[in-house]
Scaffold this active site. Structure first.
Site, PDB file in Angstrom:
ATOM      1  CD  GLU A 115       3.387  14.344  -6.323  1.00  0.00           C
ATOM      2  OE1 GLU A 115       3.242  14.234  -5.075  1.00  0.00           O
ATOM      3  OE2 GLU A 115       4.409  14.798  -6.861  1.00  0.00           O
ATOM      4  CG  ASP A 132      -2.024  37.359  -8.751  1.00  0.00           C
ATOM      5  OD1 ASP A 132      -3.094  37.872  -9.109  1.00  0.00           O
ATOM      6  OD2 ASP A 132      -0.990  38.018  -8.534  1.00  0.00           O
TER       7      ASP A 132
END
Length: 541
Positions: free
Chosen positions: A256, A199
């Site tokens: 990751e 956001d």
């Protein structure tokens, strides 16, 4: 597939308005779980969940008081886990909102920060001394009206809030804040989410010197704006260069977790396309970005072409995510109604256009039903922006009313109680059950065109080149190693015709209100044509 997001289709779920299962009138996670088959039937790739974390709900969840737990309004963490598991079983990815530019003033971080100037989190938010006359440090306004500074008598300072006063801005110039935000993201990634919608991603950093913004250059015939926020160029209050380094940290974390993705919301009226490109270029920042470029009233060939070309001119390797509606703007069926005589024609043309642009796609719940904006009276509003600026700006409630599922009268199976926002007759009549049984419905068309797009990879991954055409005709070519397709749209309710010069051109059956015969391409109202090409040369006039 690691890059499933590239050219993918994301379906935004606004949980409050999707499906209620406990009768309190507010949608919940078990309700989303119940309706997952509907989402899967569309043929989308991913679900974006608007905020579900704990919140006082003053801005409907975009004011977070606890980032690592589900708000009881929506259910439990076990409900969340069940939703992720079921979605993955259905082949759906799930990304969730991360609202980290600001928190709720009820968040423990802010409760501690506001107590003194020397506590452990004193510098976790943006604090500033008053000017000698007691006024705020600069002229920055808040998006929801008034100044972006709120006085705190305990510290004898102002704190920054770009939105509501109950939404204080975090200080991303503080490395501890960045680390804490990344820890939150890691928590949800380890829980199984497939990424994040970020956001207000360009609001993270502010100008350290707190310089005042310059005025916005406005049309002399429009001496004022409904919202004073629009009277400034927000040069110093957002979109700062330090943001890029933090986005690289976000990408390092996501890398990751193979197969995860990110899409950032860029709210900037002056440099939106430039920032979208900057934030997604190089493969070391965000995967995708979207802005409000196609979420306004503009519906011209020039507008669509300029924004798409502008993005790829700024970045050769960045990636956009295009959308025509979401939870913050009036639904496009209503917004673009002046450019059509028939809502169904406009709705079909809009999704056909969006699915053929180069980039990824975000659909907002209810688009597949052709829902128009809900007309609400003042007493029905819940949105603080709408309440403040009524009636010139009616706020965001009109696009947030609940999904109509079943036949009959409202609330159409959304809840057994009273819905938090009303379902009115124009929306009630477009319910899922009726459209499920109609092979000519908008819902059937969405399923058909999404399935068709999957059989034409050139629309997901191919290059895009625009052809020179006169308004209201928009035309572009999508090309890939094994396919070549011409996409032409009549963005008006009037018929138009063009001469097409291209060897071996064939009109695809998914085209609508369009015919191709003897080199003449004829369009009815809001018609569009997908034309396969076998020769490298094509000309329209």
């Amino acid at each position: 597939m690691a890059d499933w997001w590239r050219g993918g289709v994301i379906y935004q779920v606004y949980p409050r308005s999707f499906q209620d299962t406990n009768g309190d009138g507010v949608g919940d996670l078990p309700g989303i779980l119940r309706r997952l088959d509907h989402i899967a039937s569309l043929g989308v790739d991913c679900i974006w969940l608007s905020p579900i974390t704990q919140s006082p709900q003053e801005d409907m969840g975009y004011d977070v008081s606890n980032y690592i737990d589900v708000d009881p309004l929506f259910g439990t963490m076990e409900d969340f886990d069940s939703l992720i598991e079921r979605a993955h079983t259905l082949g759906l990815k799930v990304i969730m909102d991360q609202v980290v530019s600001h928190t709720s003033d009820q968040h423990p971080w802010f409760r501690e920060s506001r107590l003194s100037r020397d506590n452990a989190r004193a510098d976790w938010y943006v604090w500033a001394d008053p000017l000698p006359d007691g006024s705020p440090p600069n002229n920055w306004p808040a998006v929801f009206g008034g100044r972006a500074w709120e006085w705190n008598p305990t510290r004898g300072q102002y704190y920054l809030h770009n939105f509501l006063a109950s939404q204080p801005d975090l200080n991303f110039h503080n490395g501890e804040v960045q680390d804490a935000v990344l820890d939150i993201m890691r928590f949800w990634l380890e829980r199984g989410v497939d990424g994040f919608r970020l956001d207000t991603v360009n609001y993270y950093f502010h100008d350290k010197k707190l310089r005042s913004n310059p005025p916005n250059k406005r049309d002399e015939h429009l001496p004022y704006a409904v919202n004073p926020y629009d009277m400034q160029e927000h040069k110093y209050s957002k979109s700062q260069p330090e943001n890029v380094a933090f986005l690289k940290r976000v990408r390092t974390l996501l890398d990751e977790f193979p197969g995860t993705t990110s899409v950032g919301e860029v709210g900037d009226s002056h440099r939106a396309v430039e920032l979208m490109a900057e934030y997604t270029s190089g493969g070391d920042k965000l995967h995708m970005c979207y802005s409000f470029e196609f979420l306004g009233p503009d519906f011209t060939a020039k507008h669509f072409r300029s924004r798409v070309e502008g993005f790829y001119r700024e970045s050769k390797d960045g990636w956009p995510c295009w959308s025509f509606s979401n939870h913050d703007v009036p639904r496009h069926i209503t917004r673009w109604a002046p450019h059509s005589l028939d809502a169904a024609d406009l709705g079909r043309q809009a999704v056909a256009l969006m699915l053929s642009l180069k980039g990824s796609v975000c659909l907002y719940q209810g688009e597949e039903l052709g829902l128009p904006e809900t007309d609400l009276i003042f007493e029905e509003l819940t949105d603080p922006r709408g309440i403040r600026f009524w009636p010139e700006d009616k706020g965001r409630d009109g696009c947030r009313t609940p999904m109509p599922w079943d036949e009959g009268e409202a609330p159409n199976g959304f809840t057994t109680g009273t819905p938090w926002l009303p379902i009115k007759p124009p929306q009630s009549l477009l319910n899922v059950a009726i459209q499920d049984a109609d092979e000519n419905s908008m819902l059937a068309f969405y399923r058909a065109i999404l399935a068709w797009r999957r059989t034409h990879p050139v629309l997901s991954h191919g290059d895009i080149d625009f052809l020179k055409t006169q308004e209201p005709i928009l035309a572009f070519r999508r090309t890939g190693p094994d396919a070549d397709m011409l996409c032409v749209f009549n963005l008006s309710p009037e018929p138009h015709e063009l001469k097409l010069t291209a060897e071996g051109a064939a009109l695809d059956p998914i085209s609508r209100n369009a015919t191709l015969q003897d080199g003449k391409l004829e369009f009815g109202p809001n018609g569009y044509a997908f034309i396969t090409l076998t020769d490298g040369k094509v000309k329209l006039n």
